[in-house]
Design a protein around this motif. Structure first.
Motif, mmCIF file in Angstrom:
data_model
loop_
_atom_site.group_PDB
_atom_site.id
_atom_site.type_symbol
_atom_site.label_atom_id
_atom_site.label_comp_id
_atom_site.label_asym_id
_atom_site.label_seq_id
_atom_site.Cartn_x
_atom_site.Cartn_y
_atom_site.Cartn_z
ATOM 1 N N ASP A 155 48.055 32.616 34.414
ATOM 2 C CA ASP A 155 48.427 33.036 35.608
ATOM 3 C C ASP A 155 47.625 32.734 37.026
ATOM 4 O O ASP A 155 46.301 33.015 36.668
ATOM 5 C CB ASP A 155 48.736 34.614 35.551
ATOM 6 C CG ASP A 155 49.446 35.071 34.468
ATOM 7 O OD1 ASP A 155 48.864 34.590 33.189
ATOM 8 O OD2 ASP A 155 50.705 35.777 34.782
ATOM 9 N N GLU B 109 44.268 41.387 43.852
ATOM 10 C CA GLU B 109 45.481 41.368 43.144
ATOM 11 C C GLU B 109 45.525 40.946 41.980
ATOM 12 O O GLU B 109 45.856 41.310 40.816
ATOM 13 C CB GLU B 109 46.525 40.739 43.900
ATOM 14 C CG GLU B 109 47.831 40.726 43.387
ATOM 15 C CD GLU B 109 49.123 40.006 44.102
ATOM 16 O OE1 GLU B 109 50.332 40.013 43.636
ATOM 17 O OE2 GLU B 109 48.706 39.388 45.021
ATOM 18 N N ARG C 180 46.311 45.664 34.478
ATOM 19 C CA ARG C 180 47.768 45.599 33.896
ATOM 20 C C ARG C 180 48.046 45.016 32.466
ATOM 21 O O ARG C 180 48.722 45.545 31.608
ATOM 22 C CB ARG C 180 48.728 45.536 34.937
ATOM 23 C CG ARG C 180 50.317 45.908 34.514
ATOM 24 C CD ARG C 180 51.064 45.910 35.717
ATOM 25 N NE ARG C 180 50.433 45.245 36.913
ATOM 26 C CZ ARG C 180 51.144 44.411 37.615
ATOM 27 N NH1 ARG C 180 52.423 44.063 37.580
ATOM 28 N NH2 ARG C 180 50.400 44.100 38.747
ATOM 29 N N LYS C 181 47.773 43.847 32.332
ATOM 30 C CA LYS C 181 48.165 42.908 31.155
ATOM 31 C C LYS C 181 47.240 43.308 30.035
ATOM 32 O O LYS C 181 47.685 43.345 28.912
ATOM 33 C CB LYS C 181 47.962 41.464 31.580
ATOM 34 C CG LYS C 181 49.139 40.987 32.325
ATOM 35 C CD LYS C 181 48.998 39.405 32.660
ATOM 36 C CE LYS C 181 49.922 39.041 33.678
ATOM 37 N NZ LYS C 181 51.169 38.433 32.997
ATOM 38 N N ILE D 68 46.352 42.965 38.148
ATOM 39 C CA ILE D 68 47.351 42.109 37.299
ATOM 40 C C ILE D 68 46.579 42.103 35.964
ATOM 41 O O ILE D 68 46.934 42.518 34.804
ATOM 42 C CB ILE D 68 47.630 40.868 37.796
ATOM 43 C CG1 ILE D 68 48.902 41.006 38.768
ATOM 44 C CG2 ILE D 68 48.597 40.136 36.722
ATOM 45 C CD1 ILE D 68 49.250 39.781 39.546
#
Length: 95
Positions: A66, A73, A80-81, A77
């Motif tokens: 990614d 940001e 979160r992952k 992310i």
């Protein structure tokens, strides 16, 4: 840039380079340390997940394909992952 050339860059000192590591976040007994990697004008999702201390410490590092335009940001992310990975695998992440 292709994924293969990005991975090659990690081992040859190419374009991808780790930024300074962020502060660790505790989650369900694991420590998540985001480490966004600058790749061109974007940031690659990367982190280290650890559990335990000293000789008992287990470590799992990951780099995702990614690419995110904003560093902040990218960190969001990444966390979160990492949490999702912990939820899905638990201690099996270290196998």
């Amino acid at each position: 840039m292709s994924i293969l050339s990005s991975i090659k860059g990690l081992f040859s000192g190419g374009e991808s380079a780790p930024e300074k590591a962020e502060e660790s976040i505790e989650y369900k007994g694991f420590m998540i340390t985001p480490a966004p990697m600058k790749d061109g004008g974007q940031f690659r999702v990367a982190a280290t997940i650890t559990k335990g201390e000293a000789e008992e410490q287990k470590v799992h590092s990951f780099i995702r394909s990614d690419l995110i335009a904003s560093r902040d940001e990218c960190i969001e992310i990444t966390v979160r992952k990492a949490k999702l990975t912990i939820d899905q695998l638990g201690d099996n992440i270290f196998r």
